[in-house]
Motif scaffolding. Structure first.
Motif, PDB file in Angstrom:
ATOM      1  N   VAL A  65       0.796  -0.909  -0.042  1.00 26.46           N
ATOM      2  CA  VAL A  65      -0.053  -0.026   0.285  1.00 26.46           C
ATOM      3  C   VAL A  65       0.834   0.919   0.240  1.00 26.46           C
ATOM      4  O   VAL A  65       0.146   2.147  -0.572  1.00 26.46           O
ATOM      5  CB  VAL A  65      -1.059   0.025   1.463  1.00 26.46           C
ATOM      6  CG1 VAL A  65      -1.869   1.328   1.284  1.00 26.46           C
ATOM      7  CG2 VAL A  65      -2.108  -1.143   1.111  1.00 26.46           C
ATOM      8  N   ARG A  78       2.703   1.499  -3.611  1.00 24.93           N
ATOM      9  CA  ARG A  78       1.548   2.116  -4.519  1.00 24.93           C
ATOM     10  C   ARG A  78       1.299   3.427  -4.233  1.00 24.93           C
ATOM     11  O   ARG A  78       1.560   4.110  -5.510  1.00 24.93           O
ATOM     12  CB  ARG A  78       0.117   1.656  -4.547  1.00 24.93           C
ATOM     13  CG  ARG A  78      -0.957   1.653  -5.318  1.00 24.93           C
ATOM     14  CD  ARG A  78      -2.323   1.312  -4.986  1.00 24.93           C
ATOM     15  NE  ARG A  78      -2.898   1.477  -3.568  1.00 24.93           N
ATOM     16  CZ  ARG A  78      -3.657   0.385  -3.083  1.00 24.93           C
ATOM     17  NH1 ARG A  78      -4.465  -0.260  -3.154  1.00 24.93           N
ATOM     18  NH2 ARG A  78      -4.207   1.270  -2.198  1.00 24.93           N
ATOM     19  N   GLU A  79       1.209   4.034  -2.885  1.00 27.67           N
ATOM     20  CA  GLU A  79       0.920   6.264  -3.264  1.00 27.67           C
ATOM     21  C   GLU A  79       2.299   5.958  -3.271  1.00 27.67           C
ATOM     22  O   GLU A  79       2.172   6.690  -4.164  1.00 27.67           O
ATOM     23  CB  GLU A  79       0.938   5.872  -1.780  1.00 27.67           C
ATOM     24  CG  GLU A  79      -0.444   5.539  -0.538  1.00 27.67           C
ATOM     25  CD  GLU A  79      -0.891   5.545   0.445  1.00 27.67           C
ATOM     26  OE1 GLU A  79       0.062   6.092   1.466  1.00 27.67           O
ATOM     27  OE2 GLU A  79      -2.083   5.145   1.519  1.00 27.67           O
ATOM     28  N   THR A 111       2.059   5.277  -7.774  1.00 30.63           N
ATOM     29  CA  THR A 111       1.084   6.699  -8.931  1.00 30.63           C
ATOM     30  C   THR A 111       1.637   8.134  -8.165  1.00 30.63           C
ATOM     31  O   THR A 111       1.146   8.303  -9.519  1.00 30.63           O
ATOM     32  CB  THR A 111       0.098   5.910  -7.528  1.00 30.63           C
ATOM     33  OG1 THR A 111      -0.244   6.219  -6.084  1.00 30.63           O
ATOM     34  CG2 THR A 111      -0.001   4.326  -7.809  1.00 30.63           C
ATOM     35  N   THR A 133      -2.676   4.669 -12.560  1.00 31.29           N
ATOM     36  CA  THR A 133      -2.791   4.429 -12.261  1.00 31.29           C
ATOM     37  C   THR A 133      -3.378   3.053 -11.456  1.00 31.29           C
ATOM     38  O   THR A 133      -1.991   3.011 -10.924  1.00 31.29           O
ATOM     39  CB  THR A 133      -4.083   3.966 -13.277  1.00 31.29           C
ATOM     40  OG1 THR A 133      -3.967   3.053 -13.981  1.00 31.29           O
ATOM     41  CG2 THR A 133      -4.231   4.910 -14.030  1.00 31.29           C
ATOM     42  N   GLU A 134      -4.327   3.593 -10.361  1.00 33.74           N
ATOM     43  CA  GLU A 134      -3.967   2.171  -9.036  1.00 33.74           C
ATOM     44  C   GLU A 134      -3.766   1.238  -9.855  1.00 33.74           C
ATOM     45  O   GLU A 134      -3.977  -0.139  -9.287  1.00 33.74           O
ATOM     46  CB  GLU A 134      -5.250   2.509  -7.842  1.00 33.74           C
ATOM     47  CG  GLU A 134      -5.100   3.571  -7.212  1.00 33.74           C
ATOM     48  CD  GLU A 134      -5.746   3.630  -5.912  1.00 33.74           C
ATOM     49  OE1 GLU A 134      -6.277   2.333  -5.791  1.00 33.74           O
ATOM     50  OE2 GLU A 134      -5.618   4.037  -5.186  1.00 33.74           O
ATOM     51  N   ASP A 135      -4.570   0.610 -11.217  1.00 33.88           N
ATOM     52  CA  ASP A 135      -4.571  -0.322 -11.873  1.00 33.88           C
ATOM     53  C   ASP A 135      -3.658  -1.020 -13.012  1.00 33.88           C
ATOM     54  O   ASP A 135      -2.471  -1.582 -12.676  1.00 33.88           O
ATOM     55  CB  ASP A 135      -5.870  -0.552 -12.629  1.00 33.88           C
ATOM     56  CG  ASP A 135      -7.484  -0.643 -12.511  1.00 33.88           C
ATOM     57  OD1 ASP A 135      -7.375  -1.107 -10.586  1.00 33.88           O
ATOM     58  OD2 ASP A 135      -7.932  -0.709 -13.160  1.00 33.88           O
ATOM     59  N   PHE A 170      -0.492   0.524 -10.850  1.00 34.76           N
ATOM     60  CA  PHE A 170       0.385  -0.363 -10.279  1.00 34.76           C
ATOM     61  C   PHE A 170       0.497  -1.319 -10.337  1.00 34.76           C
ATOM     62  O   PHE A 170       1.448  -2.218 -10.158  1.00 34.76           O
ATOM     63  CB  PHE A 170       0.111   0.433  -9.344  1.00 34.76           C
ATOM     64  CG  PHE A 170       0.968  -0.152  -8.065  1.00 34.76           C
ATOM     65  CD1 PHE A 170       2.350   0.264  -7.806  1.00 34.76           C
ATOM     66  CD2 PHE A 170       0.800  -0.572  -7.311  1.00 34.76           C
ATOM     67  CE1 PHE A 170       3.507   0.152  -6.631  1.00 34.76           C
ATOM     68  CE2 PHE A 170       1.565  -1.154  -5.890  1.00 34.76           C
ATOM     69  CZ  PHE A 170       2.766  -1.155  -5.408  1.00 34.76           C
ATOM     70  N   TYR A 198       4.021  -3.227 -10.289  1.00 34.35           N
ATOM     71  CA  TYR A 198       4.160  -3.827  -9.107  1.00 34.35           C
ATOM     72  C   TYR A 198       4.778  -5.519  -8.857  1.00 34.35           C
ATOM     73  O   TYR A 198       6.016  -5.865  -8.122  1.00 34.35           O
ATOM     74  CB  TYR A 198       3.493  -4.496  -8.092  1.00 34.35           C
ATOM     75  CG  TYR A 198       3.621  -5.323  -6.694  1.00 34.35           C
ATOM     76  CD1 TYR A 198       3.804  -4.653  -5.385  1.00 34.35           C
ATOM     77  CD2 TYR A 198       3.358  -6.372  -6.743  1.00 34.35           C
ATOM     78  CE1 TYR A 198       4.371  -5.389  -4.319  1.00 34.35           C
ATOM     79  CE2 TYR A 198       3.149  -7.133  -5.596  1.00 34.35           C
ATOM     80  CZ  TYR A 198       4.340  -6.453  -4.497  1.00 34.35           C
ATOM     81  OH  TYR A 198       4.502  -7.175  -3.494  1.00 34.35           O
TER      82      TYR A 198
END
Length: 214
Positions: A144, A147-148, A151, A157-159, A161, A165
């Motif tokens: 998490v 990701r922050e 992004t 975008t979160e998708d 990422f 990842y």
């Protein structure tokens, strides 16, 4: 010599033996579980690898499940402790450089400890209490936070990422977890410092160039 000194020394020696035995069992577990998987390893296998007497695994850990958890905790605590000094540095650099720092850190860490990647490869392929333990205790919060950062730094975008990842985790570690193959195909020791650093350079360039579709 006082009575207290006479009592303390045997206790210290016993504590040292206990700590050494537990450490030997954990290191043996890391080697075996990462190569053969949880179900492919017996208590006897671990005790033999550790060079300890039969029955000591159960004495110190109770069962194989508890030893596996202690082993996993040891591996991820080592990673967290190694990362800690870099987190101080990250306060003073921009977000893209922070991402690059994390990439370089992880490449260097798994180059030294490829068993981490091998263990994840064993466990992440199947839904079990072990991958749930790893996710809940060690991986989810870090993912998490990453990701922050990513992004924001790269505008993903979160998708997107999700793809980033797994590119990061897989590409960082495969060269080192597949070291025997690398030696056979290219006659190179993938843990050589120059190879590790070049691998980090290439990944930083590749992963920092990922962009979301407009």
């Amino acid at each position: 010599m006082t009575a207290l000194t006479k009592t303390t020394k045997p206790k210290r020696r016993l504590q040292e033996r206990t700590e050494n035995t537990r450490a030997s069992l954990i290191q043996a577990a890391i080697a075996l579980f990462s190569e053969l998987g949880f179900d492919g390893v017996t208590i006897k296998d671990i005790e033999t690898k550790a060079g300890v007497q039969r029955g000591l695994l159960v004495y110190h850990f109770g069962n194989k499940d508890t030893l596996w958890k202690a082993m996993a905790d040891t591996m991820f605590v080592e990673m967290a402790e190694a990362l800690q000094p870099r987190l101080e540095v990250m306060r003073d650099i921009n977000t893209r450089d922070q991402v690059a720092l994390i990439i370089r850190f992880y490449v260097r860490f798994v180059a030294k400890k490829p068993a981490v990647a091998r263990l994840m490869s064993q466990e992440a392929r199947h839904r079990s209490w072990r991958i749930e333990y790893l996710a809940d205790r060690h991986i989810r919060d870090n993912s998490v936070s990453l990701r922050e950062l990513v992004t924001h730094a790269l505008g993903l975008t979160e998708d997107d990422f999700i793809h980033w990842y797994y590119m990061f985790v897989g590409a960082s570690s495969l060269l080192f977890s597949h070291a025997p193959e690398c030696q056979l195909l290219f006659k190179k020791d993938s843990q050589q410092e120059d190879i590790v650093e070049r691998h980090a350079d290439i990944l930083v360039a590749a992963l920092l160039s990922v962009k979301s579709e407009d």
